[in-house]
Design a protein around this motif. Sequence first.
Motif, PDB file in Angstrom:
ATOM      1  N   LYS A  70       0.892  -1.117   0.128  1.00  0.00           N
ATOM      2  CA  LYS A  70       0.018   0.012   0.186  1.00  0.00           C
ATOM      3  C   LYS A  70       0.797   1.412   0.073  1.00  0.00           C
ATOM      4  CE  LYS A  70      -3.730   0.400   2.347  1.00  0.00           C
ATOM      5  NZ  LYS A  70      -4.775   0.459   3.170  1.00  0.00           N
ATOM      6  N   ASP A 122       2.183  -2.036  13.265  1.00  0.00           N
ATOM      7  CA  ASP A 122       1.962  -3.011  11.910  1.00  0.00           C
ATOM      8  C   ASP A 122       2.533  -2.831  10.700  1.00  0.00           C
ATOM      9  OD1 ASP A 122       1.190  -4.747  10.401  1.00  0.00           O
ATOM     10  OD2 ASP A 122      -0.889  -4.359  10.989  1.00  0.00           O
ATOM     11  N   ARG A 294      -2.653  15.718   3.321  1.00  0.00           N
ATOM     12  CA  ARG A 294      -2.861  14.467   4.344  1.00  0.00           C
ATOM     13  C   ARG A 294      -1.732  14.456   5.133  1.00  0.00           C
ATOM     14  NH1 ARG A 294      -5.332   8.640   2.846  1.00  0.00           N
ATOM     15  NH2 ARG A 294      -5.634   7.731   4.881  1.00  0.00           N
ATOM     16  N   GLU A 360       3.963   8.564  11.243  1.00  0.00           N
ATOM     17  CA  GLU A 360       2.688   8.842  11.319  1.00  0.00           C
ATOM     18  C   GLU A 360       1.856   8.858  10.175  1.00  0.00           C
ATOM     19  OE1 GLU A 360       0.647   8.849  14.170  1.00  0.00           O
ATOM     20  OE2 GLU A 360       2.268   8.514  15.570  1.00  0.00           O
ATOM     21  N   ALA A 363       1.485   5.310   8.737  1.00  0.00           N
ATOM     22  CA  ALA A 363       0.460   4.498   9.552  1.00  0.00           C
ATOM     23  C   ALA A 363      -1.044   4.959   9.408  1.00  0.00           C
ATOM     24  CB  ALA A 363       0.800   4.692  11.188  1.00  0.00           C
ATOM     25  N   ASP A 364      -0.921   6.164   8.919  1.00  0.00           N
ATOM     26  CA  ASP A 364      -2.212   6.897   8.480  1.00  0.00           C
ATOM     27  C   ASP A 364      -2.728   6.334   7.176  1.00  0.00           C
ATOM     28  OD1 ASP A 364      -4.366   8.979   9.154  1.00  0.00           O
ATOM     29  OD2 ASP A 364      -3.820   9.709   7.106  1.00  0.00           O
ATOM     30  N   LEU A 366      -1.797   3.445   5.853  1.00  0.00           N
ATOM     31  CA  LEU A 366      -2.047   1.834   5.900  1.00  0.00           C
ATOM     32  C   LEU A 366      -3.590   1.799   6.414  1.00  0.00           C
ATOM     33  CD1 LEU A 366       1.357   0.489   7.624  1.00  0.00           C
ATOM     34  CD2 LEU A 366       0.396   0.328   5.380  1.00  0.00           C
ATOM     35  N   ARG A 367      -3.893   2.880   7.194  1.00  0.00           N
ATOM     36  CA  ARG A 367      -5.328   2.668   7.600  1.00  0.00           C
ATOM     37  C   ARG A 367      -6.522   3.005   6.664  1.00  0.00           C
ATOM     38  NH1 ARG A 367      -3.104   4.996  12.593  1.00  0.00           N
ATOM     39  NH2 ARG A 367      -3.624   7.015  11.795  1.00  0.00           N
ATOM     40  N   SER A 368      -6.048   3.473   5.448  1.00  0.00           N
ATOM     41  CA  SER A 368      -7.052   4.009   4.448  1.00  0.00           C
ATOM     42  C   SER A 368      -7.620   2.782   3.809  1.00  0.00           C
ATOM     43  CB  SER A 368      -6.440   4.913   3.854  1.00  0.00           C
ATOM     44  OG  SER A 368      -5.219   4.445   3.119  1.00  0.00           O
TER      45      SER A 368
END
Length: 368
Positions: A70, A122, A294, A360, A363-364, A366-368
């Motif tokens: 990703k 993660d 972002r 950060e 990580a942001d 990867l959460r999308s």
Amino acid sequence: MDYVRALPDLVDDIEELVTCESPSADLAAVAASADVVARVGEKRLGVAPERIVVDGVSHLRWKFGEGPTKVLLLCHHDTVWPFGTLLTHPFSVQDGVLRGPGCFDMKAGLAMSVHAVAGLADRAGVTLLVTGDEEVGSPSSRALIEAEAAGCVAALVMEASADGGALKTERKGVSMYRVRVHGLAAHAGLEPERGVNATVELAHQVLAVTGLADPELGTTVTPTVMAAGTTGNTVPAVGEFAVDVRARFAHEQVRVDAAMHALRPVLAGARLEVLGRPNRPPMTAESSDGLFERASAVAVRIGQPPLGRVAVGGGSDGNFTAGIGVPTLDGLGAVGGGAHADHEHVVVAELPARTALLAELVADLLRS
């Protein structure tokens, strides 16, 4: 992760990377540098990278998770500095400023990437790609970069920041050429009229090439290194010059490329060869807009100052990822200055916050 407390380890890793010299053209040096990068990365990430050698150039890849990538973190470990530069530009940290060949471009950014990934709760979906020939146009790594980037949510390029830490959200496309003239030698004193003067033909061609620029559109066409002739009393039979082209728009790259290859000799009996083509497509602002917004939101959320953005003329591997349609954000690496110059340096105090921002942001995404 507390990147302030981890700063001594980060500086140690930068030192280890910088003190292994890695000029792009020296494949043995680049291979030795890859060994060092692998060692530093394995120490922090707990896993060895995959080593990929293409045309003798050593690249490294850490891929985390079983699924598709990703987020691609894109780095390089080669530098413009010739072997032996450490003798005149040794690694040092003094008064909060870190120095050494390649520290700003971009070994600090490489070390930051390793530490940011190490700090993720993660890592699944992250690929860290470290190439070995970016400074010479990425001839062996372009296909690898594009293949790794395809389908990603984002490519984050760890090139050094612009002034004041600004991110690079637009880059010009790059084209490189060599214009070679074939004339005819003759004695410059006895019978110059029997020769075909390559230097004079070069002068005509330099002026013609310079005229291809379009300042209003931001297109620069710059003759650079030039050489001709053999001795001071001989009409030069051969000469050549290099041309550096930068363009904000793809259609301008196409226009200049066509014009370069349409050059014709002026002197009777002269012959031209034009070698080269576009190397990197433009990285447009549109490719970075969403990621910049972002990153700006992430910066605010973690209590950092507002991020700046800038368009630059220099190219990077981010041009390739943007060129295949992957959202790309560049200049996420170190804050400092002097890339490719004697005063190359990194501001040490900026390293923890910059690394935290990267972690950060990853990580942001990867959460999308």
